[in-house]
Write an enzyme that holds these catalytic residues in place. Sequence first.
Site, short mmCIF file in Angstrom:
data_model
loop_
_atom_site.label_atom_id
_atom_site.label_comp_id
_atom_site.label_asym_id
_atom_site.label_seq_id
_atom_site.Cartn_x
_atom_site.Cartn_y
_atom_site.Cartn_z
N CYS A 73 14.70 -24.45 22.68
CA CYS A 73 13.41 -24.19 23.34
C CYS A 73 13.33 -24.77 24.75
O CYS A 73 12.45 -24.40 25.53
CB CYS A 73 12.28 -24.75 22.49
SG CYS A 73 12.37 -24.21 20.78
N CYS A 127 0.33 -23.20 14.35
CA CYS A 127 1.65 -22.72 14.73
C CYS A 127 1.54 -21.70 15.86
O CYS A 127 0.64 -20.87 15.88
CB CYS A 127 2.34 -22.03 13.55
SG CYS A 127 2.32 -23.00 12.05
N HIS A 162 6.22 -17.76 21.41
CA HIS A 162 7.31 -18.57 21.93
C HIS A 162 8.63 -17.82 21.93
O HIS A 162 9.48 -18.04 21.08
CB HIS A 162 7.40 -19.86 21.11
CG HIS A 162 8.43 -20.83 21.58
ND1 HIS A 162 8.89 -20.87 22.88
CD2 HIS A 162 9.10 -21.81 20.92
CE1 HIS A 162 9.79 -21.83 22.99
NE2 HIS A 162 9.95 -22.40 21.81
#
Lengths: 395, 468
Positions: free
Chosen positions: A83, A209, A339
């Site tokens: 990430c 989340c 994401h």
Amino acid sequence: MPGVRDKVAIIGMGCTRFAEHWDKSVNDLIVEACYEAFEDANMEPREIQAAWWSTARSGELGRSLAYPLKLNFIPVTRVENRCASGHNAFIDACYAVACGAFDVVLVCGAEKLKDTGLPIPGDSNPTDLYTSRVDPRFMPVTSFAQLALRYFHYYGIPVDEGRRILAKIAVKNHYNGSLNPKAQFQRKITLEEALNAPIVAWPLGLYDCCGVSDGAAAAIIVRADLAKKYRDDYVLVKGVGMSTGFYHGQVQDDWSLTHIEENFRAARMAYAEAGITNPRKELDLAIVHDCFTIHELVIYEDFGFSPRGKAKEDVDAGAFELKGELPVNTDGGLKSFGHPVGASGLRMMYEVYKQLQGKAGPRQVNIRNQLGLTHTCGGTPIDSQTAAVVILGLR
Amino acid sequence: MVGVSSYGVHIPVWRIKRELLGKGLPGERAVAGKDEDSLTMAVAAALDCLEGVNGGSIDGIFFASTTPPFYEKSVSATIAAVLDARREVFTADFSGSLRAGTTALKVALEMVRAGSADRILVAAADCRLGAPGTPLEQTFGDGAAALLVERDAKIADVEFAAHVYDEIYDIWRRDVDLFVNSWEDRYVYTCGYMRVVKETISRLMDKSGLNLKDVAKVVLPVPESRRGIELAKSLGLDPKTQLQDPLMEVMGNTGTAQPLMLFAAALEEANPNDWILMASYGSGGDAFLFKVKENLKMPSLGKKKIAQKIANKKTLPDYITYLKWRKLVKTPEPRVDMTVSYPSAVAIWRETHRIYPLHGVKCKVCGTVQYPPQRVCVKCQSKDNFEEVRLCDKKGRLFSYSFDPIRENTPVGLINLEGGGRVFLDLTDVDAEELKIDMPVKLTFRRVDLRREDGMYVYFWKATPIRE
């Protein structure tokens, strides 16, 4: 002076909408983000001398970036640090520009998760710890959930109370996302909705989340003394920091699992370079890695926004809301953007870049000190991480 | 004298009410957990048996089962690895009939008697499948038992033994069969079971010169409670006092493990100098006469391990769960990420020590216990200056945990071990709601639920709450 402070400037940025782009390939997303950046910088693509390319899994070597853009045999470096890939690619590009190796450099991050599914830690990047495949595999959420339970336990916060605090972070980020046309989710939620949502990994629920989305973002950086040629409101790199853990939380039995050391170290490194001593007062905004709400909560403490164990009180006081003392995740964060792993870091810089230029529309924050922070973090609290911080500012 | 010095049992915590297997059926049977098989259950029984005995002092390890997880690959070698046994230890697997457990015991006794070994561990386990809806499915139970055979036995000496072979098609399972087959009930019991067990016992009694009336407890192989009582009566035994309770109502017929497990149960009630008879049946019969030591000083005795393990139970919610655990219903293969990779036999081999006996290392400079083994100390950065430490016997506390539906709510957690060291393991035999931070846990060896198998079964440690 060592480091990159004031030696590198961003002169153009681009960012696609982050969404389930069923009808677009990663190449389409790359072209969209990079051409917005070229246009923003008012420059021709052929001026690019080298490129850094960030993706966790939507491409392999440098050619995955060179191909859609037809980069003409220039050096292209592919960076993968889960990430943190986007920040890592950006920081490496800054080093290359700051040391004088290149004058004009493209950094692009892109990810197409909806074609293939999510990478599963311990599987996507086999390490020696895992090639035998006997160890438990788990989703990132299950790791952050353990951070949450231990954090609550350590500070004596009842789980229900802890969940309420986390839900407030989700509500804030959803509100900010509702003001952002590039976000995946542009919808406000209520505290009740967040608390009543299905549990994903106890004690984290659906709204704790971030989503799963596709997206791309790009930056064009140049040597600072060349920036004026392109535009007046260029943005300077003020400080960068990175820190990588070593499975310390798993191998060493006295780690507390109530904070993330990598985040703490990376921020301190960037603060030192940027000359920041009181981040809460000196930063105008921060875009941080809220993959899960608990992560944003502990980031407040690791980054020095809140004293240890006190983030809860700041959340209740609204300190990090859009009109708060230090707005965090003004663009909606990973919570609203989803994401797409390799793209997120540059998406965050896009927000700070626009905010510093005063172009953030309804999300515009008060720019007093002309400093904004961005941060991504790859890995999970259980298996350790790479954290990266980039602080951007005006002259 | 040669005999038994210790015993261990493993009864899975899971039970299924027989009512779910057939209307009106009484009691319940033991069911191996989703992550258990005859290998893991044998490991558990072996560890239970060796409690306090150094695995390095064992000379032989035998495994017996009609349901080994592998046709080709030795389970006894896996048990030896878990026990940290010496390299030259003699290992062997026994199979072929339900007599395999007592056959292994016989070989162990004779090897020790002959002087080629001082101490042999015999572990028997079974997880047999009866076809859904049949009496076999209803009567079978899953479990394991282990006995430690020694030259100078501490619990009971083996004074006499007798053996009979018998060629018969009564109960069988071919190489292509999933379920155990049997011929007509009355034929099986008349021509096989009753005839052969009686013959074996009568040969044993002839050899011993004793009368069955002198025997305090008789352990019979019991496929069904009723048949056990019939056999006991036809032998002239008092089923109420002399016949060892076959535990059919609470556990079921544990196959190769049954005679060993029921013998252990008999020991828990035994008095010094008692005679105990143990018999088994399968393509013949084995029978042994044990004499309980005059000076019973076995710490395990009196602990009533078996009663405790029977009481420590969790009930399966429904029959479909049982079918899923035994992989008797096909569910769609989960769509897995394209990067999910297969287990590596090479890495498993290279990591044998950190996997099977769960070895970590202790830094010789700063004393930090760490898992998995490191080259450079996580605390003081000393290089290659460690001693290996065995961690699988350690109890611990649950440092943190979570569970998610993607992993079918199988909890996972960090465990801090007593004496130092932290491991990250799945939790098993526990419902997520039972979990609490800092609760005491122990480790148990289980089969790993792989997303991609590549034709392999992979085993590793999991943690489970301490319930006793």
